[in-house]
Scaffold this motif. Structure first.
Motif, PDB file in Angstrom:
ATOM      1  N   LEU A  69       0.831  -1.211   0.000  1.00  0.00           N
ATOM      2  CA  LEU A  69       0.000   0.000   0.000  1.00  0.00           C
ATOM      3  C   LEU A  69       0.863   1.258   0.000  1.00  0.00           C
ATOM      4  CD1 LEU A  69      -2.873  -0.950   2.479  1.00  0.00           C
ATOM      5  CD2 LEU A  69      -3.009  -0.728  -0.001  1.00  0.00           C
ATOM      6  N   ASP A  70       1.961   1.213   0.737  1.00  0.00           N
ATOM      7  CA  ASP A  70       2.878   2.361   0.750  1.00  0.00           C
ATOM      8  C   ASP A  70       3.445   2.615  -0.641  1.00  0.00           C
ATOM      9  OD1 ASP A  70       2.595   2.975   3.445  1.00  0.00           O
ATOM     10  OD2 ASP A  70       4.243   1.661   4.049  1.00  0.00           O
ATOM     11  N   GLN A  71       3.830   1.556  -1.328  1.00  0.00           N
ATOM     12  CA  GLN A  71       4.373   1.700  -2.678  1.00  0.00           C
ATOM     13  C   GLN A  71       3.313   2.223  -3.636  1.00  0.00           C
ATOM     14  OE1 GLN A  71       5.891  -2.149  -3.662  1.00  0.00           O
ATOM     15  NE2 GLN A  71       7.780  -1.883  -2.485  1.00  0.00           N
ATOM     16  N   GLU A  72       2.112   1.715  -3.515  1.00  0.00           N
ATOM     17  CA  GLU A  72       1.012   2.162  -4.374  1.00  0.00           C
ATOM     18  C   GLU A  72       0.713   3.643  -4.138  1.00  0.00           C
ATOM     19  OE1 GLU A  72      -1.919   1.645  -7.261  1.00  0.00           O
ATOM     20  OE2 GLU A  72      -0.558   0.094  -6.551  1.00  0.00           O
ATOM     21  N   LEU A  73       0.722   4.033  -2.867  1.00  0.00           N
ATOM     22  CA  LEU A  73       0.456   5.428  -2.513  1.00  0.00           C
ATOM     23  C   LEU A  73       1.539   6.344  -3.080  1.00  0.00           C
ATOM     24  CD1 LEU A  73      -1.510   7.216  -0.933  1.00  0.00           C
ATOM     25  CD2 LEU A  73      -0.086   6.870   1.080  1.00  0.00           C
ATOM     26  N   GLU A  74       2.780   5.932  -2.979  1.00  0.00           N
ATOM     27  CA  GLU A  74       3.878   6.729  -3.522  1.00  0.00           C
ATOM     28  C   GLU A  74       3.753   6.880  -5.035  1.00  0.00           C
ATOM     29  OE1 GLU A  74       8.738   6.541  -3.831  1.00  0.00           O
ATOM     30  OE2 GLU A  74       7.738   5.478  -2.213  1.00  0.00           O
ATOM     31  N   ALA A  75       3.397   5.806  -5.711  1.00  0.00           N
ATOM     32  CA  ALA A  75       3.223   5.863  -7.167  1.00  0.00           C
ATOM     33  C   ALA A  75       2.074   6.793  -7.541  1.00  0.00           C
ATOM     34  CB  ALA A  75       2.964   4.462  -7.710  1.00  0.00           C
ATOM     35  N   LEU A  76       1.009   6.775  -6.758  1.00  0.00           N
ATOM     36  CA  LEU A  76      -0.127   7.657  -7.038  1.00  0.00           C
ATOM     37  C   LEU A  76       0.227   9.117  -6.806  1.00  0.00           C
ATOM     38  CD1 LEU A  76      -3.050   5.541  -5.547  1.00  0.00           C
ATOM     39  CD2 LEU A  76      -2.714   6.155  -7.946  1.00  0.00           C
ATOM     40  N   TYR A  77       1.025   9.393  -5.771  1.00  0.00           N
ATOM     41  CA  TYR A  77       1.468  10.773  -5.544  1.00  0.00           C
ATOM     42  C   TYR A  77       2.313  11.278  -6.712  1.00  0.00           C
ATOM     43  CZ  TYR A  77      -0.181  11.269  -0.711  1.00  0.00           C
ATOM     44  OH  TYR A  77      -0.959  11.397   0.410  1.00  0.00           O
ATOM     45  N   LYS A  78       3.174  10.405  -7.233  1.00  0.00           N
ATOM     46  CA  LYS A  78       3.996  10.796  -8.381  1.00  0.00           C
ATOM     47  C   LYS A  78       3.133  11.041  -9.609  1.00  0.00           C
ATOM     48  CE  LYS A  78       8.246   8.556  -6.912  1.00  0.00           C
ATOM     49  NZ  LYS A  78       9.256   7.536  -7.188  1.00  0.00           N
ATOM     50  N   GLU A  79       2.139  10.187  -9.815  1.00  0.00           N
ATOM     51  CA  GLU A  79       1.239  10.376 -10.957  1.00  0.00           C
ATOM     52  C   GLU A  79       0.442  11.671 -10.800  1.00  0.00           C
ATOM     53  OE1 GLU A  79      -2.404   8.152 -13.326  1.00  0.00           O
ATOM     54  OE2 GLU A  79      -1.422   7.122 -11.672  1.00  0.00           O
ATOM     55  N   GLN A  80      -0.003  11.939  -9.572  1.00  0.00           N
ATOM     56  CA  GLN A  80      -0.756  13.167  -9.320  1.00  0.00           C
ATOM     57  C   GLN A  80       0.100  14.398  -9.611  1.00  0.00           C
ATOM     58  OE1 GLN A  80      -1.742  14.053  -5.192  1.00  0.00           O
ATOM     59  NE2 GLN A  80      -3.789  14.683  -5.835  1.00  0.00           N
ATOM     60  N   PHE A  81       1.360  14.351  -9.217  1.00  0.00           N
ATOM     61  CA  PHE A  81       2.270  15.459  -9.492  1.00  0.00           C
ATOM     62  C   PHE A  81       2.418  15.661 -10.999  1.00  0.00           C
ATOM     63  CE2 PHE A  81       6.555  17.057 -10.376  1.00  0.00           C
ATOM     64  CZ  PHE A  81       6.504  18.261  -9.693  1.00  0.00           C
ATOM     65  N   GLY A  82       2.614  14.561 -11.727  1.00  0.00           N
ATOM     66  CA  GLY A  82       2.750  14.644 -13.174  1.00  0.00           C
ATOM     67  C   GLY A  82       1.501  15.223 -13.833  1.00  0.00           C
ATOM     68  N   LEU A  83       0.342  14.822 -13.342  1.00  0.00           N
ATOM     69  CA  LEU A  83      -0.905  15.350 -13.892  1.00  0.00           C
ATOM     70  C   LEU A  83      -1.050  16.845 -13.621  1.00  0.00           C
ATOM     71  CD1 LEU A  83      -3.325  12.430 -12.956  1.00  0.00           C
ATOM     72  CD2 LEU A  83      -2.566  13.066 -15.254  1.00  0.00           C
ATOM     73  N   ARG A  84      -0.631  17.264 -12.430  1.00  0.00           N
ATOM     74  CA  ARG A  84      -0.684  18.706 -12.118  1.00  0.00           C
ATOM     75  C   ARG A  84       0.242  19.497 -13.025  1.00  0.00           C
ATOM     76  NH1 ARG A  84      -0.125  17.550  -6.404  1.00  0.00           N
ATOM     77  NH2 ARG A  84       1.918  18.512  -6.569  1.00  0.00           N
ATOM     78  N   MET A  85       1.413  18.944 -13.309  1.00  0.00           N
ATOM     79  CA  MET A  85       2.350  19.629 -14.204  1.00  0.00           C
ATOM     80  C   MET A  85       1.779  19.697 -15.620  1.00  0.00           C
ATOM     81  SD  MET A  85       4.877  20.694 -12.489  1.00  0.00           S
ATOM     82  CE  MET A  85       3.876  20.884 -11.033  1.00  0.00           C
ATOM     83  N   GLN A  86       1.179  18.620 -16.084  1.00  0.00           N
ATOM     84  CA  GLN A  86       0.567  18.621 -17.414  1.00  0.00           C
ATOM     85  C   GLN A  86      -0.552  19.655 -17.490  1.00  0.00           C
ATOM     86  OE1 GLN A  86      -0.788  14.712 -18.430  1.00  0.00           O
ATOM     87  NE2 GLN A  86       1.262  13.811 -18.344  1.00  0.00           N
ATOM     88  N   LYS A  87      -1.321  19.754 -16.425  1.00  0.00           N
ATOM     89  CA  LYS A  87      -2.426  20.709 -16.409  1.00  0.00           C
ATOM     90  C   LYS A  87      -1.913  22.136 -16.464  1.00  0.00           C
ATOM     91  CE  LYS A  87      -6.552  21.989 -13.843  1.00  0.00           C
ATOM     92  NZ  LYS A  87      -7.378  21.746 -12.663  1.00  0.00           N
ATOM     93  N   SER A  88      -0.843  22.414 -15.742  1.00  0.00           N
ATOM     94  CA  SER A  88      -0.317  23.782 -15.705  1.00  0.00           C
ATOM     95  C   SER A  88       0.254  24.204 -17.057  1.00  0.00           C
ATOM     96  CB  SER A  88       0.746  23.923 -14.614  1.00  0.00           C
ATOM     97  OG  SER A  88       1.900  23.177 -14.958  1.00  0.00           O
TER      98      SER A  88
END
Length: 64
Positions: A14-33
């Motif tokens: 779960l920790d690994q999954e959460l970390e991967a999701l945080y990274k994906e969320q960051f990437g999505l925020r950068m794409q949006k900006s």
């Protein structure tokens, strides 16, 4: 990912999954900006998955 699938995973997974999701969320925020967000619906789904994992982790922590 469904709640049943998350409940079957170990805490380390779960920790690994959460970390991967945080990274994906960051990437999505950068794409949006930059204005290059291809799948705007994915932002909400990632947020929901993060919330599900954090909720499950808190339940396990409180259960002992």
């Amino acid at each position: 990912m469904k709640a049943e699938e998350l409940r079957k995973k170990l805490d380390g997974d779960l920790d690994q999954e959460l970390e991967a999701l945080y990274k994906e969320q960051f990437g999505l925020r950068m794409q949006k900006s930059v204005g290059q967000l291809a799948r705007p619906d994915r932002v909400g789904k990632v947020r929901r998955e993060i919330a599900q994992i954090k909720t499950l982790m808190n339940e396990r922590r409180r259960a002992g």
